[in-house]
Scaffold this active site. Structure first.
Site, short mmCIF file in Angstrom:
data_model
loop_
_atom_site.label_atom_id
_atom_site.label_comp_id
_atom_site.label_asym_id
_atom_site.label_seq_id
_atom_site.Cartn_x
_atom_site.Cartn_y
_atom_site.Cartn_z
N HIS A 169 -10.38 1.49 -0.41
CA HIS A 169 -10.32 2.93 -0.74
C HIS A 169 -10.44 3.22 -2.24
O HIS A 169 -10.26 4.36 -2.65
CB HIS A 169 -9.02 3.54 -0.20
CG HIS A 169 -9.04 3.75 1.27
ND1 HIS A 169 -9.81 4.72 1.88
CD2 HIS A 169 -8.40 3.10 2.28
CE1 HIS A 169 -9.64 4.66 3.19
NE2 HIS A 169 -8.79 3.69 3.46
N HIS B 254 -3.51 -4.02 3.11
CA HIS B 254 -4.56 -3.29 3.86
C HIS B 254 -4.17 -2.93 5.29
O HIS B 254 -4.54 -1.85 5.74
CB HIS B 254 -5.89 -4.04 3.87
CG HIS B 254 -6.95 -3.37 4.70
ND1 HIS B 254 -7.54 -2.17 4.33
CD2 HIS B 254 -7.53 -3.72 5.89
CE1 HIS B 254 -8.43 -1.83 5.25
NE2 HIS B 254 -8.44 -2.74 6.21
N HIS C 74 -1.28 -2.29 6.57
CA HIS C 74 -0.18 -1.31 6.54
C HIS C 74 0.97 -1.65 7.49
O HIS C 74 1.82 -0.81 7.75
CB HIS C 74 -0.70 0.12 6.84
CG HIS C 74 -1.60 0.66 5.77
ND1 HIS C 74 -1.97 1.97 5.71
CD2 HIS C 74 -2.19 0.06 4.70
CE1 HIS C 74 -2.76 2.16 4.66
NE2 HIS C 74 -2.91 1.01 4.04
N ASP D 209 0.81 -1.24 0.00
CA ASP D 209 0.00 0.00 0.00
C ASP D 209 0.84 1.28 0.00
O ASP D 209 1.42 1.65 1.03
CB ASP D 209 -0.92 0.05 1.22
CG ASP D 209 -1.89 -1.10 1.33
OD1 ASP D 209 -1.46 -2.27 1.21
OD2 ASP D 209 -3.10 -0.84 1.55
N GLU E 262 -4.00 1.90 -3.32
CA GLU E 262 -5.30 2.39 -2.84
C GLU E 262 -5.21 3.66 -1.99
O GLU E 262 -6.21 4.34 -1.80
CB GLU E 262 -6.05 1.29 -2.08
CG GLU E 262 -5.44 0.99 -0.73
CD GLU E 262 -6.46 0.53 0.31
OE1 GLU E 262 -7.63 0.38 -0.01
OE2 GLU E 262 -6.05 0.34 1.46
#
Ligand SMILES: [Fe+2]
Ligand SMILES: [Fe+2]
Length: 269
Positions: free
Chosen positions: A68, A186, A188, A8, A39
């Protein structure tokens, strides 16, 4: 064959650190296929077509997203602008495949390696999203079965964008031997569990964010703390400090798609 997956990318700090590192990493590891989860690339919320141009220019072949994906309206129109059979840039940006039916865009891309000694070899990228603690998704496990039945490529990389470690680990086992890699996104936070599963699938629960680590998963830490301390709403802004690029390198047999190696990469300034 060598596949690089960048986790990400968050805000301007994430874009900057990827700009700094992705080129030399691709070169040093002879990367054939580069995938980036984008995203959060636009200030932490979604991504614009303009920002994806820079990632394509840096060598990304395919981009994945997650919850997102709809944050920037112009992306929605961009994803809807291409037919399924296209290999234009807009077609190589994915949204999770198991969203509600009828939403714009595609969750799978099948292409061929752009250059190098594996040029022309087919591959597929599949973007799935978890159902546990997430909304707007259908069962990712049966969706994976249905989609894999239609994919012809042997080299298949799955971005499983999910919150719960249990759901991600379960997906790794579900797809072991059926795909080259199941890489989580997702949360992170990179996880130290990268491994080769017994039937030849590379697995990692979360690749980790490429973004500012002096933050709360990318967001300005004071704003998040304020929300936890007061329970009052506050506008979240992307942090900047301590950027790192988190990526995972997967090596596989080009003919069978079976993974032969998996390695975590974390690079700072
Ligand atoms: Fe994210
Ligand atoms: Fe996400």
């Amino acid at each position: 064959m060598n596949i690089l997956f960048v986790g990400d990318i968050f805000g301007s700090a994430g874009r900057k650190i990827v700009r700094e590192h992705v080129g030399h990493v691709r070169e040093a590891h002879n990367v054939d296929l580069t995938i980036m989860n984008v995203e959060n690339a636009a200030g932490g919320f979604g991504v614009t077509p303009q920002i994806t141009e820079e990632f394509f220019d840096l060598g990304a072949d395919v981009m994945t997203t997650g919850n997102h994906v709809w944050d920037k309206r112009e992306l929605l129109e961009y994803l809807a602008s291409v037919p399924a059979g296209s290999d234009k840039r807009a077609r190589r940006i994915l949204r999770p495949a198991n969203m509600q039916p009828g939403v714009p865009g595609y969750g799978v891309y099948e292409g061929t390696i752009a250059g190098g000694s594996n040029k022309g070899l087919p591959y597929a990228v599949l973007n799935l999203m978890g159902k546990v603690f997430m909304s707007g998704t259908n069962d990712p496990f049966n969706a994976a079965n249905d989609l894999l039945a239609q994919i012809k490529a042997k080299v298949i990389v799955v971005d499983f964008h999910a919150e719960a470690t249990s759901e991600k680990v379960a997906m790794g086992w579900h797809l072991d031997g059926k795909v080259t890699a199941v890489l989580g996104t997702h949360t992170h936070i990179p996880t130290a569990d990268e491994r080769l599963l017994p039937n030849g699938t590379a697995y990692q629960t979360d690749v980790g964010m490429s973004g500012p680590y002096d933050s709360v998963i990318g967001v300005d830490k004071d704003l998040v703390l304020q929300r936890f301390l007061t329970g009052m709403p506050s506008k979240f802004e992307a942090a900047k400090g301590n950027p790192k690029m988190c990526a995972t390198l997967v090596t596989c047999d080009a003919a069978t798609g079976r993974a032969t190696g998996v390695q975590r990469i974390m690079l700072g300034e």
